[in-house]
Design a protein around this motif. Structure first.
Motif, PDB file in Angstrom:
ATOM      1  N   ARG A   1       0.825  -1.198   0.000  1.00 42.94           N
ATOM      2  CA  ARG A   1       0.000   0.000   0.000  1.00 42.94           C
ATOM      3  C   ARG A   1       0.863   1.251   0.000  1.00 42.94           C
ATOM      4  O   ARG A   1       0.606   2.203  -0.748  1.00 42.94           O
ATOM      5  CB  ARG A   1      -0.910   0.004   1.225  1.00 42.94           C
ATOM      6  N   TYR A   2       1.904   1.265   0.859  1.00 40.08           N
ATOM      7  CA  TYR A   2       2.786   2.432   0.884  1.00 40.08           C
ATOM      8  C   TYR A   2       3.401   2.669  -0.483  1.00 40.08           C
ATOM      9  O   TYR A   2       3.467   3.791  -0.969  1.00 40.08           O
ATOM     10  CB  TYR A   2       3.919   2.229   1.902  1.00 40.08           C
TER      11      TYR A   2
ATOM     12  N   GLU B   1       2.300   1.734  -3.338  1.00 44.52           N
ATOM     13  CA  GLU B   1       1.336   2.060  -4.378  1.00 44.52           C
ATOM     14  C   GLU B   1       0.781   3.469  -4.200  1.00 44.52           C
ATOM     15  O   GLU B   1       0.753   4.276  -5.122  1.00 44.52           O
ATOM     16  CB  GLU B   1       0.208   1.037  -4.325  1.00 44.52           C
ATOM     17  N   LYS B   2       0.374   3.773  -2.946  1.00 42.62           N
ATOM     18  CA  LYS B   2      -0.341   5.016  -2.713  1.00 42.62           C
ATOM     19  C   LYS B   2       0.542   6.138  -2.196  1.00 42.62           C
ATOM     20  O   LYS B   2       0.101   7.275  -2.089  1.00 42.62           O
ATOM     21  CB  LYS B   2      -1.454   4.761  -1.681  1.00 42.62           C
TER      22      LYS B   2
ATOM     23  N   GLU C   1       0.783   9.727  -3.947  1.00 38.74           N
ATOM     24  CA  GLU C   1      -0.434  10.554  -3.973  1.00 38.74           C
ATOM     25  C   GLU C   1      -0.897  10.901  -2.570  1.00 38.74           C
ATOM     26  O   GLU C   1      -1.522  11.920  -2.344  1.00 38.74           O
ATOM     27  CB  GLU C   1      -1.588   9.820  -4.670  1.00 38.74           C
ATOM     28  N   GLU C   2      -0.597  10.007  -1.615  1.00 39.42           N
ATOM     29  CA  GLU C   2      -1.233  10.118  -0.316  1.00 39.42           C
ATOM     30  C   GLU C   2      -0.387  10.921   0.664  1.00 39.42           C
ATOM     31  O   GLU C   2      -0.911  11.629   1.521  1.00 39.42           O
ATOM     32  CB  GLU C   2      -1.432   8.704   0.227  1.00 39.42           C
TER      33      GLU C   2
ATOM     34  N   LYS D   1      -4.864  15.439   3.274  1.00 37.50           N
ATOM     35  CA  LYS D   1      -5.076  14.157   2.606  1.00 37.50           C
ATOM     36  C   LYS D   1      -5.654  14.299   1.203  1.00 37.50           C
ATOM     37  O   LYS D   1      -5.455  13.445   0.358  1.00 37.50           O
ATOM     38  CB  LYS D   1      -6.055  13.298   3.435  1.00 37.50           C
TER      39      LYS D   1
ATOM     40  N   GLU E   1      -6.686  15.534  -2.638  1.00 34.21           N
ATOM     41  CA  GLU E   1      -5.865  15.667  -3.836  1.00 34.21           C
ATOM     42  C   GLU E   1      -5.284  17.075  -3.994  1.00 34.21           C
ATOM     43  O   GLU E   1      -4.122  17.254  -4.283  1.00 34.21           O
ATOM     44  CB  GLU E   1      -6.735  15.316  -5.056  1.00 34.21           C
TER      45      GLU E   1
END
Lengths: 80, 117, 113, 240
Positions: free
Chosen positions: D41-42, D44-45, D48-49, D202, D204
């Motif tokens: 998850r880290y 991948e996201k 953006e996150e 958080k 966008e």
């Protein structure tokens, strides 16, 4: 090929560690210890951890050695 | 077991380094030497944890335009980054304690210090 | 692979071989030379010439680009820092009173005078 | 006797460790437990996150920000402890007089020249590492260590007095707490803007703010870490 490189570095690392504990002269031991840190840094760079490698090169081989040198200059150089 | 250790050579090397450091801490008499041994132990543990995050053919976990798929695990790296900086803090504190002991007692050999009590 | 590329590749191989040779010589010198000063000399030599020519070879292989600029910076840093380290080592040894090595027959003659 | 005990201890430590290590999943396989839970998850996201392309920076300063906050306090505490140990009461001081002075040998001209030539470049490199920790390897700690090494080299070359004059005492006190202070400021801004201590934006559209905060914390840790490490060096070098 990459594995041979890895094994060479690990052997060098172990040799450096043994040399550190064999050396009676503390100054020499600290210099070898900073070499040990640099080899460790190479291994980490090779393992895909450039952040850790950079930290080890700056902190382990640079600052820690300087602190050890100050401590030796303030105390004794030879181990009894 | 030897074959398994050959596969997990990086971990085994960490264990060997850990034992070398432990030997140094236990047998050496000089406090600075003991502390170098402790540093070797620390580095061995760091190497072990970083090795846990390695992925075969993995790149550094830095996303960019030209980054490609397998990445090494970032969590052990972040952990160790913190660990190294804490290690230098403990080294500084221990060395200043050693300097202080030398100023007080005139020696940094553990057995001589023990006799002094 | 056209002719220019082939020549560049050959030059790279030659330069890297020269670098490896100098490293070998430096290591042999480290092990075989008699005293501290000559060993320092050997170590510094293999740092500058050996690593320098290997880096030069890599530059030829890369062609012109960002990586070559990095390699140039690296070479400059190496050419500056390695001789300085050698100088500092030798100077510290001399200041602390380490006598340079003389060949045995030479020293006998010196002592007599 | 002692030797036998040592060997026994080493065997007792080494055998179980080697056994355990041999049972671990194969080195480098992507199926190891640390790799299968939260890292995907880290990876991948993360960008953006959390606001940084360097996932390690994301993990250190954003996902596990509390951890780093405490750790930054640890280095500051170590400086305080070093000062307390070395600058504390000087009553029991029975040192042999006539210690050899550290400046017995003059500094070599060559070394001094090369250090003067290189130190601006080292400083530029440290600042680069500090400011670009979110897109390239590096970050606050690394640049702090590089700056501290620069200060140490400068101290060796031009002497303690002149090196300390670079950073006046009053500012130095502030710089030493720069790292915890930056964390505190960013954390409290997060408290006010997003409802939690060290909460990052958080959504966008606010990613630029998260990146800006990462850079600010990087600067704080870099400057603060350098000040702390250099002060530890100076304190240990004191002829107390």
């Amino acid at each position: 090929m990459s594995r041979a490189f890895d094994i060479t570095l690990l052997l060098l690392l172990i040799a450096c560690a043994l040399a550190v504990i064999q050396t009676k002269d503390l100054l020499g031991a600290v210099v070898i210890f900073s070499t040990y840190s640099l080899i460790m840094c190479l291994i980490w760079q090779h393992r895909g951890a450039p952040d850790v490698a950079m930290t080890e090169a700056a902190v382990g081989a640079g600052v820690t050695s300087a602190l050890f040198l100050v401590a030796i200059s303030k105390t004794v150089r030879k181990e009894k | 077991m030897i074959a398994l250790l050959w596969i997990n050579l990086d971990y085994a090397a960490s264990v060997v380094l850990f034992c070398i450091g432990l030997y140094c801490v236990v047998t050496k008499n000089n406090l600075i030497k003991k502390f170098i041994g402790l540093n070797i132990m620390e580095t061995a543990v760091f190497a072990f944890i970083v090795a846990l995050g390695v992925v075969e053919g993995g790149d550094a976990p830095i996303m960019g335009a030209d980054a490609n798929a397998p990445f090494t695990n970032p969590i052990p790296q972040a952990l160790i980054l913190t660990g190294i900086v804490v290690a230098v803090s403990t080294t500084a504190l221990a060395l200043s304690l050693i300097i202080r002991i030398y100023q007080h007692c005139g020696t940094i050999e553990a057995d001589e210090l023990r006799e002094m009590e | 692979m056209n002719a220019v590329e082939a020549i560049l590749r050959a030059l790279t191989v030659i330069l890297c071989a020269i670098g490896a040779f100098y490293f070998f010589i430096g290591t042999v010198g480290m092990l075989r030379l008699p005293d501290f000063y000559s060993r320092t000399h050997a170590a510094t030599k293999c740092d500058t010439v050996g690593a320098g020519s290997i880096l030069l070879g890599l530059m030829l292989m890369q062609g012109f680009g960002a990586i070559t600029l990095k390699l140039i910076a690296l070479t400059a840093l190496l050419l500056l820092s390695s001789p300085t380290a050698g100088h500092a080592l030798a100077r510290a040894a001399f200041r602390t009173g380490l006598k340079p090595w003389r060949s045995p027959e030479h020293t006998e003659g010196e002592d007599a005078t | 006797m002692k030797r036998a005990l040592t060997v026994a201890l080493l065997v007792v430590v080494a055998i179980p460790l080697l056994y355990a290590v041999a049972q671990l999943p194969q080195h480098g396989s992507p199926m190891t437990p640390p790799y299968t839970h939260i890292s995907p998850r880290y990876l991948e996201k993360g960008p953006e996150e959390a606001g940084a392309e360097n996932i390690v920076t994301d993990v250190i300063l954003n996902y596990r920000g509390f951890d780093t906050n405490g750790e930054v306090t640890v280095i500051f505490t170590s400086l305080a402890a070093v000062c307390a140990v070395l600058l504390g009461s000087r009553k029991g001081d029975e040192r042999p007089a006539g210690e050899p002075s550290s400046s017995a040998v003059p500094v070599s001209d060559v070394v001094s020249f090369v250090v003067r030539l290189l130190s601006p470049l080292i400083a530029i490199f440290a600042v680069y590492v500090m400011l670009f920790g979110h897109i390239s390897p590096g970050g606050g700690f690394q640049s702090g260590a590089i700056l501290a090494a620069l200060v140490i080299v400068t101290t060796v070359i031009v002497g303690r007095k002149q090196a300390e004059a670079l950073v006046p005492v009053r500012i130095r006190r502030l710089l030493q707490v720069a790292a915890p202070l930056t964390f505190f400021v960013v954390g409290v801004s997060g408290l006010f803007l997003f409802g939690d201590y060290l909460a990052y934006p958080k959504t966008e559209g606010q990613m630029w703010l998260a990146t800006a905060w990462l850079i600010v914390i990087g600067i704080g840790i870099g400057v603060g870490g350098a000040a702390v490490l250099a002060s530890i060096f100076w304190t240990m070098g004191d002829d107390s």
